[in-house]
Design a protein around this motif. Structure first.
Motif: not given
Length: 387
Positions: A48-49, A52-53, A56, A60, A67-68, A71-72, A74-75
């Protein structure tokens, strides 16, 4: 039926989406189905880190919104891989957001998407995207793709249904938001205990705002209405339950208006404790506003409060107008009008009998129209239609 509910967001978390999943799962299980939830919370922490965090966050810094979107996506990739790796057969997937839908359809399992709002517009509203930016337009295109690729789309109110028809030219079904009326029920015996637990004096008039602190939830307006209320009822306490980007602004405004002693921020409250706070309240406020094209859907917080037989004052916008009949089972006020909000608060405090009457009618409506058992049956029909 084996049902998998998916989302790229944390679960459980603070907010209506989490409540929706929890309550739907309970209703479906009561009808004999097996229900599992796969969410961002279940992914390995390092993944996650790293995937997907952190990326992003750095993107940003260079360009707001990039980044938004990164990350979305990637999730979505992590969720898609996780679904494929599951060692269990599922008959249907019920995705709760556009990226979960795009991830779920990769599995080949029939996917029903529940649409809770306007994905790109809500990202703009909370400052995650710039309006009409490349990222904003890309997410709108992904919305269109998700709606068209899902085997069926379900919306939580009529306006979102119309939005999807306009955006993707498809016909969605509407299943109104719902609550567990057996969990959210009047329990006046716990009022004193709850107030003591949260250090809320028993003699105070408690105004309760059970909202995530985002712009579209209009959380600033109860604070702006408070001075007029205090002129008549000086023993009034405005209680906020929630977190979000507006918290700093609220605290600064309370200090500037010299209201610090009359406002209490209790932070995030576990789902299972919320019904006690509704019961402990004198009035529940749902002051939602239009924000960057976003309107409140059928607010779960409003439904929960009404089910607990708490008098509700809400803004006359969006789905709130679909659930509340002004003066009958709640009070509707003009959005962003702190004076009108103060007037309605004073009306209910002046007339406890009227407040009790509309609250009792609200409870009756919740039992008859917004039960999670009825909603689970409707979702079951939707799942069977795509099989």
């Amino acid at each position: 039926m084996n049902i998998l509910i998916t989302t790229i967001f944390e679960y459980p978390h603070e907010g209506g989406l989490s409540s929706h999943i929890t309550t739907l799962k309970k209703g479906l299980i009561s009808r004999g189905h097996t229900v599992d939830v796969l969410s961002f919370s279940q992914f390995p922490l390092l993944k996650k880190k790293m995937l997907a965090q952190a990326p992003g966050f750095l993107l940003n810094k260079m360009k707001q919104g990039s980044g938004q979107l990164f990350n979305d996506k990637q999730r979505q990739k992590i969720l898609a891989a996780s679904i494929k790796s599951l060692n269990k057969h599922y008959d249907v997937i019920n995705a709760q957001d556009i990226f979960a839908t795009l991830a779920s359809i990769e599995s080949g399992i029939p996917t029903v998407q529940t649409v809770h709002g306007y994905y790109s517009f809500e990202a703009v509203s909370r400052g995650a995207l710039l309006p009409d930016s490349e990222e904003d337009l890309t997410i709108r295109e992904l919305e269109r793709k998700a709606y068209r690729c899902a085997a069926k789309v379900v919306t939580v109110d009529q306006r979102i249904k119309e939005y999807i028809h306009h955006l993707a030219h498809i016909k969605a079904d509407t299943i109104k938001n719902f609550i567990d009326v057996t969990a959210f029920k009047p329990e006046s015996a716990k009022r004193e205990q709850t107030r003591q637990a949260f250090q809320i004096p028993l003699h105070k008039k408690m105004l309760f705002v059970p909202r995530r602190m985002t712009e579209k939830n209009g959380v600033i307006y109860p604070l702006l209405a408070l001075p007029e209320v205090l002129e008549t009822y000086e023993d009034t306490l405005l209680v906020y339950a929630g977190t979000g980007e507006q918290l700093t602004r609220l605290k600064e405004t309370a200090a500037r208006l010299k209201l610090t002693d009359s406002v209490l921020f209790i932070g995030s409250v576990p789902f299972e404790n919320m019904h006690n706070l509704y019961e402990a309240s004198d009035i529940v406020l749902i002051p939602s506003v239009h924000s960057h094209g976003v309107e409140e859907a059928t607010s779960i917080s409003a439904l929960e409060a009404m089910s607990c037989r708490s008098p509700v004052i809400a803004s006359a916008i969006g789905g709130l107008k679909e659930i509340i009949v002004d003066g009958e089972d709640g009070i509707l006020v003009e959005e962003k009008n702190s004076k009108a909000l103060a007037h309605s608060i004073l009306t209910l405090l002046h007339d406890p009998h009227f407040a009790s009457t509309i609250a009792s009618r609200a409870r009756t409506k919740m039992e008859g129209e917004y039960s999670h058992l009825c909603a689970a049956e409707r979702f079951e029909i939707a799942y069977n239609e795509v099989l």
